[in-house]
Motif scaffolding. Sequence first.
Motif, PDB file in Angstrom:
ATOM      1  N   SER A 131       0.114   0.363  -1.508  1.00 33.26           N
ATOM      2  CA  SER A 131       0.617  -0.220  -0.954  1.00 33.26           C
ATOM      3  C   SER A 131      -0.844  -2.167  -0.645  1.00 33.26           C
ATOM      4  CB  SER A 131       0.251   0.020   0.813  1.00 33.26           C
ATOM      5  OG  SER A 131      -1.483   0.224   0.506  1.00 33.26           O
ATOM      6  N   GLU A 132      -0.477  -2.629   0.340  1.00 29.48           N
ATOM      7  CA  GLU A 132      -1.033  -4.333   0.175  1.00 29.48           C
ATOM      8  C   GLU A 132      -2.502  -3.331   0.726  1.00 29.48           C
ATOM      9  OE1 GLU A 132       0.336  -6.108   3.652  1.00 29.48           O
ATOM     10  OE2 GLU A 132       0.074  -4.580   4.852  1.00 29.48           O
TER      11      GLU A 132
ATOM     12  N   SER B 227      12.485  -3.508   3.387  1.00 26.11           N
ATOM     13  CA  SER B 227      12.108  -4.491   4.471  1.00 26.11           C
ATOM     14  C   SER B 227      11.909  -5.655   3.600  1.00 26.11           C
ATOM     15  CB  SER B 227      10.839  -3.162   4.332  1.00 26.11           C
ATOM     16  OG  SER B 227       9.937  -3.558   3.459  1.00 26.11           O
TER      17      SER B 227
ATOM     18  N   SER C 205       1.120   1.291   5.203  1.00 26.98           N
ATOM     19  CA  SER C 205       1.481  -0.137   4.853  1.00 26.98           C
ATOM     20  C   SER C 205       2.356  -0.561   3.685  1.00 26.98           C
ATOM     21  CB  SER C 205       0.055  -0.508   5.252  1.00 26.98           C
ATOM     22  OG  SER C 205      -0.833  -0.135   3.888  1.00 26.98           O
ATOM     23  N   LYS C 206       2.536  -1.571   4.019  1.00 26.34           N
ATOM     24  CA  LYS C 206       3.319  -2.411   3.135  1.00 26.34           C
ATOM     25  C   LYS C 206       2.927  -1.898   1.796  1.00 26.34           C
ATOM     26  CE  LYS C 206       6.269  -6.402   3.443  1.00 26.34           C
ATOM     27  NZ  LYS C 206       6.232  -8.227   3.496  1.00 26.34           N
TER      28      LYS C 206
ATOM     29  N   ASN D 297      11.203  -8.541   1.198  1.00 30.52           N
ATOM     30  CA  ASN D 297      10.238  -7.546   0.479  1.00 30.52           C
ATOM     31  C   ASN D 297      10.093  -8.821  -0.398  1.00 30.52           C
ATOM     32  OD1 ASN D 297       9.855  -7.101  -2.459  1.00 30.52           O
ATOM     33  ND2 ASN D 297      11.882  -6.584  -3.004  1.00 30.52           N
TER      34      ASN D 297
ATOM     35  N   PRO E 176      11.500  -1.120  -2.362  1.00 31.23           N
ATOM     36  CA  PRO E 176      10.484  -0.328  -0.709  1.00 31.23           C
ATOM     37  C   PRO E 176      11.718  -0.431   0.259  1.00 31.23           C
ATOM     38  CG  PRO E 176       9.720  -2.772  -1.659  1.00 31.23           C
ATOM     39  CD  PRO E 176      10.541  -2.287  -2.533  1.00 31.23           C
TER      40      PRO E 176
ATOM     41  N   LYS F 209       2.860  -2.839  -2.289  1.00 33.54           N
ATOM     42  CA  LYS F 209       2.762  -4.080  -2.828  1.00 33.54           C
ATOM     43  C   LYS F 209       2.871  -4.139  -3.949  1.00 33.54           C
ATOM     44  CE  LYS F 209       0.229  -7.970  -3.401  1.00 33.54           C
ATOM     45  NZ  LYS F 209       0.981  -9.537  -2.742  1.00 33.54           N
TER      46      LYS F 209
ATOM     47  N   GLU G 110       8.569  -0.099   6.885  1.00 32.42           N
ATOM     48  CA  GLU G 110       6.662   0.020   5.671  1.00 32.42           C
ATOM     49  C   GLU G 110       6.190   0.579   5.306  1.00 32.42           C
ATOM     50  OE1 GLU G 110       3.324  -2.210   7.639  1.00 32.42           O
ATOM     51  OE2 GLU G 110       4.353  -3.903   7.551  1.00 32.42           O
TER      52      GLU G 110
END
Length: 378
Positions: free
Chosen positions: A207-208, A142, A189-190, A144, A159, A192, A163
């Motif tokens: 994650s974020e 995804s 979620s994305k 990045n 990743p 991090k 997501e």
Amino acid sequence: MNFHKPLNSNVSSGPKLLCASFNQDQECFAIGHEHGFMVYNTDPLERRVKREFVDGGIGLVQMLHRTNYLALVGGGRTPKYPQNTVIIWDDLKNMAAISLDFYLPVLSVLLSRTRIVVCLKTKIYVYTFSSPPVRLSVYETSDNPQGICALQNNILVFPGFTEGHIQIVDLSPQGQERSLVSIVRAHKSKIKCLAISHDGSLIASASETGTIIRIHVSSNTALFHEFRRGIDRAEIHSLSFSPNSNRLALLSDKDTLHVFDTSPLSGSSNRRHILSKVPLLPSYFSGEWSFVSSRVSDKRIGKGILGWASTDCIAIIWPVEALIEKYVIREKRDLPSHKKIPSSSIKPGNNSDVGNLNETSSDQWELVRDSWRSFDDV
């Protein structure tokens, strides 16, 4: 566009660092700046290598254990190398040994004794560590932009294309032959932040959202631990396993440093809520919290990079301020007040990043700021 500008460009004076990274066992680390790079021993802290270039700066530097090979990417006001080129530097011969060119800026580089891994914005490239290098595989990710990926003991994680997913790749000869790739839905979620234990057996991810840290077993993707950092959203700056893989350190933008016990659940010393054993309550009450946490100085600027000097000593590099700090985990006892950053400085009522008074804890451990030093020799 310069992708590796000075991290402390807003600081009026002092050294201008562009990057910092620990080597694979975290016994050394390297920093890049406008005129070259340097290598330091983590404990005791001492400079081992200093290389200065008259023709530009280094925006990314990654060591290969304690060998004479380092991966370099240009950066700063005048990059020494193009930012879409990876140079494998032979410090024994004081020259470039391998060069890899890409169509987009390189965001991160990882090394093992047999592999070179290069991360772009949406792709991961894997090459043999040979001259000339041979491209083995390319993986889609995804978006990045921070170049999030990790490599330890031939286990590569980054990743996934979806997501919240992470992709685990076995880069050993056996894994490459069988094309062993695992996809784990780690978060909603994305992704991090990622970290791998030194033996490659455990993978930590955040994650974020930054409230939950999950640890998966790399061999079978099973969920091994789920930790709670806090209840408020936070940006996780860095995750790092201790040398024996029994502890995980976390640094967030809440100006707090957390340490979790990653041993099997039966022997865990992590804090739990006093209502953790009451059935049918929300998952918040059954979660594990760090067994020790402390505020780092609220005057710190930028993102810290975590490493371990030993199983009881955490090193934090602050590239923006060109500073390294060490925090020691120890049982509570009387210590000089100037070295303590007490957990009580974070009030449960106004900062949920360390939980609240309803959590059970042996109150046995503390984090002590043991030493610090600036990189004034840049």
